[in-house]
Every structure is written in C-alpha cells, then in structure tokens.
Scaffold this motif. Sequence first.
Motif, PDB file in Angstrom:
ATOM      1  N   VAL A 136      63.090 -73.151 -40.632  1.00  0.00           N
ATOM      2  CA  VAL A 136      63.506 -72.245 -39.556  1.00  0.00           C
ATOM      3  C   VAL A 136      64.177 -73.062 -38.455  1.00  0.00           C
ATOM      4  N   SER A 137      65.424 -72.720 -38.152  1.00  0.00           N
ATOM      5  CA  SER A 137      66.172 -73.378 -37.082  1.00  0.00           C
ATOM      6  C   SER A 137      66.442 -72.362 -35.984  1.00  0.00           C
ATOM      7  N   TYR A 138      66.037 -72.685 -34.750  1.00  0.00           N
ATOM      8  CA  TYR A 138      66.255 -71.782 -33.608  1.00  0.00           C
ATOM      9  C   TYR A 138      66.975 -72.549 -32.505  1.00  0.00           C
ATOM     10  N   ASN A 139      68.140 -72.074 -32.139  1.00  0.00           N
ATOM     11  CA  ASN A 139      68.941 -72.729 -31.102  1.00  0.00           C
ATOM     12  C   ASN A 139      68.392 -72.376 -29.733  1.00  0.00           C
ATOM     13  N   CYS A 140      67.666 -73.316 -29.153  1.00  0.00           N
ATOM     14  CA  CYS A 140      67.096 -73.088 -27.822  1.00  0.00           C
ATOM     15  C   CYS A 140      67.925 -73.754 -26.730  1.00  0.00           C
ATOM     16  N   GLY A 141      69.108 -74.233 -27.093  1.00  0.00           N
ATOM     17  CA  GLY A 141      70.004 -74.839 -26.121  1.00  0.00           C
ATOM     18  C   GLY A 141      71.008 -73.842 -25.564  1.00  0.00           C
ATOM     19  N   ALA A 142      71.974 -74.353 -24.815  1.00  0.00           N
ATOM     20  CA  ALA A 142      72.950 -73.502 -24.128  1.00  0.00           C
ATOM     21  C   ALA A 142      74.295 -73.457 -24.846  1.00  0.00           C
ATOM     22  N   GLU A 143      74.459 -74.236 -25.929  1.00  0.00           N
ATOM     23  CA  GLU A 143      75.739 -74.302 -26.623  1.00  0.00           C
ATOM     24  C   GLU A 143      75.580 -73.934 -28.093  1.00  0.00           C
ATOM     25  N   THR A 144      76.648 -73.427 -28.673  1.00  0.00           N
ATOM     26  CA  THR A 144      76.645 -73.089 -30.101  1.00  0.00           C
ATOM     27  C   THR A 144      76.552 -74.367 -30.934  1.00  0.00           C
ATOM     28  N   VAL A 145      75.765 -74.302 -32.006  1.00  0.00           N
ATOM     29  CA  VAL A 145      75.517 -75.447 -32.873  1.00  0.00           C
ATOM     30  C   VAL A 145      75.882 -75.068 -34.309  1.00  0.00           C
ATOM     31  N   THR A 146      76.536 -75.989 -35.024  1.00  0.00           N
ATOM     32  CA  THR A 146      76.839 -75.792 -36.445  1.00  0.00           C
ATOM     33  C   THR A 146      76.176 -76.905 -37.248  1.00  0.00           C
ATOM     34  N   LEU A 147      75.517 -76.549 -38.322  1.00  0.00           N
ATOM     35  CA  LEU A 147      74.789 -77.531 -39.117  1.00  0.00           C
ATOM     36  C   LEU A 147      74.858 -77.190 -40.599  1.00  0.00           C
ATOM     37  N   SER A 148      74.655 -78.208 -41.419  1.00  0.00           N
ATOM     38  CA  SER A 148      74.426 -78.011 -42.848  1.00  0.00           C
ATOM     39  C   SER A 148      73.021 -78.522 -43.149  1.00  0.00           C
ATOM     40  N   GLN A 149      72.470 -78.089 -44.286  1.00  0.00           N
ATOM     41  CA  GLN A 149      71.067 -78.407 -44.549  1.00  0.00           C
ATOM     42  C   GLN A 149      70.741 -78.114 -46.011  1.00  0.00           C
ATOM     43  N   ALA A 150      69.578 -78.632 -46.432  1.00  0.00           N
ATOM     44  CA  ALA A 150      69.118 -78.338 -47.792  1.00  0.00           C
ATOM     45  C   ALA A 150      67.634 -78.624 -47.914  1.00  0.00           C
ATOM     46  N   LEU A 151      66.993 -77.872 -48.771  1.00  0.00           N
ATOM     47  CA  LEU A 151      65.676 -78.185 -49.311  1.00  0.00           C
ATOM     48  C   LEU A 151      65.948 -78.804 -50.681  1.00  0.00           C
ATOM     49  N   HIS A 152      65.901 -80.130 -50.721  1.00  0.00           N
ATOM     50  CA  HIS A 152      66.471 -80.959 -51.799  1.00  0.00           C
ATOM     51  C   HIS A 152      65.438 -81.120 -52.926  1.00  0.00           C
ATOM     52  N   MET A 162      79.223 -76.827 -47.276  1.00  0.00           N
ATOM     53  CA  MET A 162      80.630 -76.451 -47.392  1.00  0.00           C
ATOM     54  C   MET A 162      80.905 -75.206 -46.532  1.00  0.00           C
ATOM     55  N   SER A 163      81.463 -74.150 -47.092  1.00  0.00           N
ATOM     56  CA  SER A 163      81.765 -72.954 -46.296  1.00  0.00           C
ATOM     57  C   SER A 163      80.513 -72.171 -45.928  1.00  0.00           C
ATOM     58  N   ASP A 164      79.374 -72.564 -46.474  1.00  0.00           N
ATOM     59  CA  ASP A 164      78.101 -71.871 -46.246  1.00  0.00           C
ATOM     60  C   ASP A 164      77.295 -72.484 -45.098  1.00  0.00           C
ATOM     61  N   VAL A 165      77.937 -73.283 -44.238  1.00  0.00           N
ATOM     62  CA  VAL A 165      77.208 -73.903 -43.132  1.00  0.00           C
ATOM     63  C   VAL A 165      76.708 -72.835 -42.164  1.00  0.00           C
ATOM     64  N   VAL A 166      75.754 -73.240 -41.331  1.00  0.00           N
ATOM     65  CA  VAL A 166      75.092 -72.321 -40.400  1.00  0.00           C
ATOM     66  C   VAL A 166      75.614 -72.569 -38.992  1.00  0.00           C
ATOM     67  N   THR A 167      76.062 -71.520 -38.330  1.00  0.00           N
ATOM     68  CA  THR A 167      76.460 -71.594 -36.925  1.00  0.00           C
ATOM     69  C   THR A 167      75.519 -70.720 -36.104  1.00  0.00           C
ATOM     70  N   LEU A 168      74.883 -71.338 -35.106  1.00  0.00           N
ATOM     71  CA  LEU A 168      73.893 -70.657 -34.279  1.00  0.00           C
ATOM     72  C   LEU A 168      74.356 -70.633 -32.830  1.00  0.00           C
ATOM     73  N   ALA A 169      74.577 -69.452 -32.303  1.00  0.00           N
ATOM     74  CA  ALA A 169      74.788 -69.297 -30.869  1.00  0.00           C
ATOM     75  C   ALA A 169      73.439 -69.477 -30.168  1.00  0.00           C
ATOM     76  N   PRO A 170      73.439 -69.688 -28.856  1.00  0.00           N
ATOM     77  CA  PRO A 170      72.166 -69.789 -28.142  1.00  0.00           C
ATOM     78  C   PRO A 170      71.252 -68.601 -28.453  1.00  0.00           C
ATOM     79  N   ASP A 171      69.995 -68.894 -28.675  1.00  0.00           N
ATOM     80  CA  ASP A 171      68.951 -67.903 -28.977  1.00  0.00           C
ATOM     81  C   ASP A 171      69.070 -67.306 -30.381  1.00  0.00           C
ATOM     82  N   GLN A 172      69.925 -67.845 -31.207  1.00  0.00           N
ATOM     83  CA  GLN A 172      69.992 -67.381 -32.594  1.00  0.00           C
ATOM     84  C   GLN A 172      69.118 -68.251 -33.493  1.00  0.00           C
ATOM     85  N   MET A 173      68.682 -67.643 -34.616  1.00  0.00           N
ATOM     86  CA  MET A 173      67.781 -68.306 -35.551  1.00  0.00           C
ATOM     87  C   MET A 173      68.308 -68.130 -36.967  1.00  0.00           C
TER      88      MET A 173
END
Length: 302
Positions: free
Chosen positions: A152-168, A276-287
């Motif tokens: 679970v990733s929750y953006n508790c900051g003030a800026e939009t964040v983009t990340l990639s990730q995996a359960l490997h 790749m194109s499936d990366v996650v972009t989280l605006a502030p307060d998004q999960m």
Amino acid sequence: MPTPQVESITIDELECLRIRHGDAELLIAQQGAHILSYQLAGQQPLVWHNDKALFKQGTPIRAGIPVCWPWFGNLARNPESVQAMRDSAEPANAHGEVRTLDWQLLGIGEDGDALLVEFIQPHAEQGLPGWPHKVALKLSIRLDQALNVSLVSYNCGAETVTLSQALHTYFVVSDVRQVSLQGVDGLRYIETLENWEERKQSGDLGFAGETDRIYLDTPPLLSIVDPGLQRRIQIQTSGSHSAVVWNPWIDRARALPDMADDGWQRMLCVETANVMSDVVTLAPDQMHVLSVSIWSEALQGE
C-alpha cells in the motif's frame, strides 16, 4: 482457530519471524519486510527459500518475495516520469531502496479465521536517500486459504509522485524445463534479452533458456502448471496490469554468488508489477494497492 505461534529467530545477520497459523508456515525477515518462505503442512513450499541466499545487513535477499519500490530493476530502464523522481547523481540501486532497509512490525492479529501481519516502512514517509518524496508504505500479509500480500502506497506529501514497483515472487517448481505459464497467450511483451523488442506471445510460455520478459496488459490470473509436483500455482492480482517473468538459466546462475549452480531448475519468478506504461502516479492524498494472492490446486488430468 488456534492462536498463531510466533517465533523470533536470527538467520546470520538478519532478524526474522517464523509464524505458524493453522496449516500455514511463514518466514519473514525484518529487512525488506521480506517473505522468505511459505508453505502449508503436508505440501511442497510455494515460495522458494533458496538455501544459498545471503542474509547480510544491507544486502538484498535472493529468495521469497522481495519488495521492489519506488522503482523496478534498472532505474535507467524505467519511464522518464519515474526517473525524474530521483534527485541524486549517485548510482541508483537496482529494484529501489526499501528491500535492504529494516521495516517496522505494525502488528500481528486475527481477522476471523485469517491471520493478518503488517509492516510499515517509516523511512519512506520521510523521504529516502536521493528520493525526497513522502509516501507512506505498508506491507500487509493475510493468511487464509491463500497467501495474500498487499503493498500500500499513500502519498502524504504535497507533490505528485510517480513510481514503479513489484512483488518479485520466486516460486518453487519441480523443474522449470517441465512447467508452463498460462494466461499469457496473446499478450504483448518486452523481450529484454533481445534489445528490449516488443513481441506477442503465442500460446502458453514454456522455458528452454534464460528468460527475462515484461508482459503488458496482463489479466488478473496467471497460472504455473507443474506436472512434476502435480499442481497448478494460481497467481491472482489486483492493482497490476504488468508482470515480469524471470529465470537465470545455467550460465547466469553460475555467475550469481547467492544461487546454487543448479538453483535455476527449482525456481521461477512471476512478479506482480507496475512497470513500463503501468507505472503508478499518485497525487497528494491518493493511495494505490498492489496485491497478489497465491495458492495451489491439484492438477486434474493435465
């Protein structure tokens, strides 16, 4: 349901928990909130423990289910939006920053007949070295008739964040040369071993050499069919539309200090991912919740 048995153990330099609940046994390292092994009583393990894995502080563990975050693999191979999140000129660690950090155990509790184990990564909420973004990160493990893992990733900051990730996830197989992966027929994939060419899968995926592919627009269910162990491993995901399939094969395994020369025969990585194109972009307060449920079924006449 009997009370879960929780035992604190040390494997070389790492603090770990061995948890028994009903028929399930789970081994987790505090470093990386890293599931090292999982099996049900009387059955073969589902998650590969790797008896040659290194259990050293600050060293990634090649086994089980590593958490790759906030980027996957080589940062330079990630989309520009993910690369732009890092602000350091130092070389970036493969698979991100959190798999070699200690996580904090939030709690172990029962939820009906299920057991819930939760870890948080306190450093992520304050920003990681070279990655100055505030994202609260939690790993939830639920044991019922399956192994259910959620990141679970929750953006508790003030800026939009983009990340990639995996359960490997490293899965146990009888012999990778005899198994197949179902659910990928017709999917586009990136063949990383051939100049990252995009191709299309025809039929189930079998294994006859080193494999490192990124499948795109994946369905929520993939299956490893293993006639040698007479089982089908079901891999059900949510929050993911990409998967990475990896096996090092002979030469690569020999070059790895933390894998037996023949270790490649007994494992197959099918990684639940946002790449790749499936990366996650989280605006502030998004999960965002990346989840996988794993269980096995006996093969019926296959």
